[in-house]
Design a protein around this motif. Structure first.
Motif, mmCIF file in Angstrom:
data_model
loop_
_atom_site.group_PDB
_atom_site.id
_atom_site.type_symbol
_atom_site.label_atom_id
_atom_site.label_comp_id
_atom_site.label_asym_id
_atom_site.label_seq_id
_atom_site.Cartn_x
_atom_site.Cartn_y
_atom_site.Cartn_z
ATOM 1 N N PHE A 40 55.793 34.938 26.349
ATOM 2 C CA PHE A 40 54.343 35.048 26.515
ATOM 3 C C PHE A 40 53.669 35.872 25.419
ATOM 4 C CE2 PHE A 40 55.887 33.848 30.656
ATOM 5 C CZ PHE A 40 54.937 32.951 31.106
ATOM 6 N N GLY A 41 54.449 36.426 24.492
ATOM 7 C CA GLY A 41 53.879 37.202 23.400
ATOM 8 C C GLY A 41 53.252 38.512 23.845
ATOM 9 N N ILE A 42 53.902 39.146 24.837
ATOM 10 C CA ILE A 42 53.409 40.417 25.369
ATOM 11 C C ILE A 42 54.540 41.445 25.325
ATOM 12 C CG2 ILE A 42 51.655 39.366 26.844
ATOM 13 C CD1 ILE A 42 53.573 39.657 29.214
ATOM 14 N N SER A 43 54.223 42.684 25.642
ATOM 15 C CA SER A 43 55.229 43.740 25.625
ATOM 16 C C SER A 43 56.100 43.709 26.872
ATOM 17 C CB SER A 43 54.549 45.115 25.527
ATOM 18 O OG SER A 43 53.862 45.400 26.731
ATOM 19 N N THR A 44 57.283 44.265 26.747
ATOM 20 C CA THR A 44 58.162 44.367 27.912
ATOM 21 C C THR A 44 57.552 45.312 28.947
ATOM 22 O OG1 THR A 44 59.448 46.075 26.785
ATOM 23 C CG2 THR A 44 60.288 43.833 26.680
ATOM 24 N N TYR A 45 56.779 46.280 28.479
ATOM 25 C CA TYR A 45 56.088 47.202 29.391
ATOM 26 C C TYR A 45 55.141 46.422 30.308
ATOM 27 C CZ TYR A 45 53.002 50.807 31.162
ATOM 28 O OH TYR A 45 52.268 51.614 31.990
ATOM 29 N N LEU A 46 54.379 45.486 29.717
ATOM 30 C CA LEU A 46 53.442 44.704 30.513
ATOM 31 C C LEU A 46 54.177 43.785 31.481
ATOM 32 C CD1 LEU A 46 50.570 43.964 31.244
ATOM 33 C CD2 LEU A 46 50.533 42.397 29.300
ATOM 34 N N VAL A 47 55.287 43.208 31.054
ATOM 35 C CA VAL A 47 56.087 42.362 31.945
ATOM 36 C C VAL A 47 56.535 43.184 33.152
ATOM 37 C CG1 VAL A 47 58.262 41.091 32.209
ATOM 38 C CG2 VAL A 47 56.877 40.786 30.141
ATOM 39 N N CYS A 48 57.013 44.381 32.905
ATOM 40 C CA CYS A 48 57.471 45.256 33.986
ATOM 41 C C CYS A 48 56.312 45.624 34.921
ATOM 42 C CB CYS A 48 58.102 46.514 33.390
ATOM 43 S SG CYS A 48 58.760 47.649 34.615
ATOM 44 N N ALA A 49 55.159 45.953 34.340
ATOM 45 C CA ALA A 49 53.991 46.329 35.143
ATOM 46 C C ALA A 49 53.526 45.169 36.017
ATOM 47 C CB ALA A 49 52.861 46.805 34.236
ATOM 48 N N ILE A 50 53.566 43.959 35.471
ATOM 49 C CA ILE A 50 53.173 42.781 36.251
ATOM 50 C C ILE A 50 54.181 42.537 37.369
ATOM 51 C CG2 ILE A 50 52.971 40.261 36.157
ATOM 52 C CD1 ILE A 50 51.742 40.658 33.324
ATOM 53 N N HIS A 51 55.457 42.620 37.027
ATOM 54 C CA HIS A 51 56.516 42.384 38.018
ATOM 55 C C HIS A 51 56.451 43.388 39.170
ATOM 56 C CE1 HIS A 51 60.356 41.253 39.672
ATOM 57 N NE2 HIS A 51 60.864 42.436 39.438
ATOM 58 N N LYS A 52 56.176 44.635 38.853
ATOM 59 C CA LYS A 52 56.102 45.684 39.881
ATOM 60 C C LYS A 52 54.714 45.791 40.498
ATOM 61 C CE LYS A 52 59.851 48.464 38.111
ATOM 62 N NZ LYS A 52 60.275 49.811 37.683
ATOM 63 N N ARG A 53 53.803 44.893 40.083
ATOM 64 C CA ARG A 53 52.430 44.845 40.588
ATOM 65 C C ARG A 53 51.637 46.115 40.302
ATOM 66 N NH1 ARG A 53 51.422 40.282 44.030
ATOM 67 N NH2 ARG A 53 53.344 39.151 44.362
ATOM 68 N N LYS A 54 51.945 46.769 39.194
ATOM 69 C CA LYS A 54 51.136 47.887 38.736
ATOM 70 C C LYS A 54 49.976 47.356 37.905
ATOM 71 C CE LYS A 54 54.754 51.298 38.914
ATOM 72 N NZ LYS A 54 55.487 52.342 38.209
ATOM 73 N N SER A 55 50.132 46.144 37.407
ATOM 74 C CA SER A 55 49.088 45.438 36.681
ATOM 75 C C SER A 55 48.907 44.098 37.380
ATOM 76 C CB SER A 55 49.529 45.232 35.225
ATOM 77 O OG SER A 55 48.535 44.567 34.489
ATOM 78 N N TRP A 56 47.677 43.633 37.488
ATOM 79 C CA TRP A 56 47.353 42.390 38.186
ATOM 80 C C TRP A 56 47.767 42.485 39.665
ATOM 81 C CZ3 TRP A 56 45.049 37.935 36.019
ATOM 82 C CH2 TRP A 56 44.864 37.968 34.636
ATOM 83 N N ALA A 57 47.738 43.670 40.237
ATOM 84 C CA ALA A 57 48.168 43.869 41.623
ATOM 85 C C ALA A 57 47.308 43.089 42.615
ATOM 86 C CB ALA A 57 48.143 45.352 41.970
ATOM 87 N N TRP A 58 46.063 42.902 42.287
ATOM 88 C CA TRP A 58 45.134 42.206 43.187
ATOM 89 C C TRP A 58 45.431 40.714 43.297
ATOM 90 C CZ3 TRP A 58 42.750 38.187 40.899
ATOM 91 C CH2 TRP A 58 42.718 38.176 39.501
ATOM 92 N N LEU A 59 46.163 40.173 42.323
ATOM 93 C CA LEU A 59 46.417 38.736 42.296
ATOM 94 C C LEU A 59 47.434 38.359 43.358
ATOM 95 C CD1 LEU A 59 45.918 35.991 40.983
ATOM 96 C CD2 LEU A 59 47.716 36.541 39.348
ATOM 97 N N ALA A 60 46.969 37.605 44.336
ATOM 98 C CA ALA A 60 47.858 37.170 45.409
ATOM 99 C C ALA A 60 48.764 36.062 44.898
ATOM 100 C CB ALA A 60 47.044 36.669 46.594
ATOM 101 N N GLY A 61 49.864 35.947 45.494
ATOM 102 C CA GLY A 61 50.809 34.900 45.143
ATOM 103 C C GLY A 61 52.165 35.323 45.649
ATOM 104 N N SER A 62 52.664 34.551 46.570
ATOM 105 C CA SER A 62 53.962 34.900 47.129
ATOM 106 C C SER A 62 55.050 34.405 46.195
ATOM 107 C CB SER A 62 54.109 34.303 48.520
ATOM 108 O OG SER A 62 53.847 32.925 48.481
ATOM 109 N N VAL A 63 55.787 35.324 45.671
ATOM 110 C CA VAL A 63 56.882 34.994 44.758
ATOM 111 C C VAL A 63 58.168 34.948 45.552
ATOM 112 C CG1 VAL A 63 58.152 35.771 42.748
ATOM 113 C CG2 VAL A 63 55.688 36.033 42.834
ATOM 114 N N GLY A 64 58.989 33.957 45.234
ATOM 115 C CA GLY A 64 60.253 33.835 45.919
ATOM 116 C C GLY A 64 60.234 32.889 47.083
ATOM 117 N N VAL A 65 59.097 32.282 47.353
ATOM 118 C CA VAL A 65 58.987 31.328 48.436
ATOM 119 C C VAL A 65 59.582 30.005 47.963
ATOM 120 C CG1 VAL A 65 57.381 30.099 49.941
ATOM 121 C CG2 VAL A 65 56.918 32.448 49.306
ATOM 122 N N ALA A 66 60.231 29.301 48.839
ATOM 123 C CA ALA A 66 60.972 28.078 48.479
ATOM 124 C C ALA A 66 60.111 27.023 47.794
ATOM 125 C CB ALA A 66 61.611 27.490 49.732
#
Length: 72
Positions: A40-66
């Motif tokens: 995605f051409g972004i930093s690993t820091y941002l990937v981690c923040a998105i994954h842990k919902r420290k960034s874009w936390a408001w964005l709903a979306g169930s991850v891991g659903v079949a």
């Protein structure tokens, strides 16, 4: 005080909402953060923040659903 624009409403945003959800799905699927960052051409820091919902936390979306699988 004005309201703060978040996510895609902010004109400085480099990711779309669908890309953020894709990043979450990839991380849950076990793809390394460094690989996702390169995709995605972004930093690993941002990937981690998105994954842990420290960034874009408001964005709903169930991850891991079949019904939300990653297509290769």
């Amino acid at each position: 005080m004005g309201s703060r624009k978040g996510g895609a409403k902010n004109r400085k945003t480099i990711l779309s909402e669908s890309e953020v959800l894709d990043i979450r799905r990839l991380r849950v699927a076990g793809v390394r953060g460094t690989a996702v960052a390169e995709m995605f051409g972004i930093s690993t820091y941002l990937v981690c923040a998105i994954h842990k919902r420290k960034s874009w936390a408001w964005l709903a979306g169930s991850v891991g659903v079949a019904d939300e699988s990653i297509e290769e």
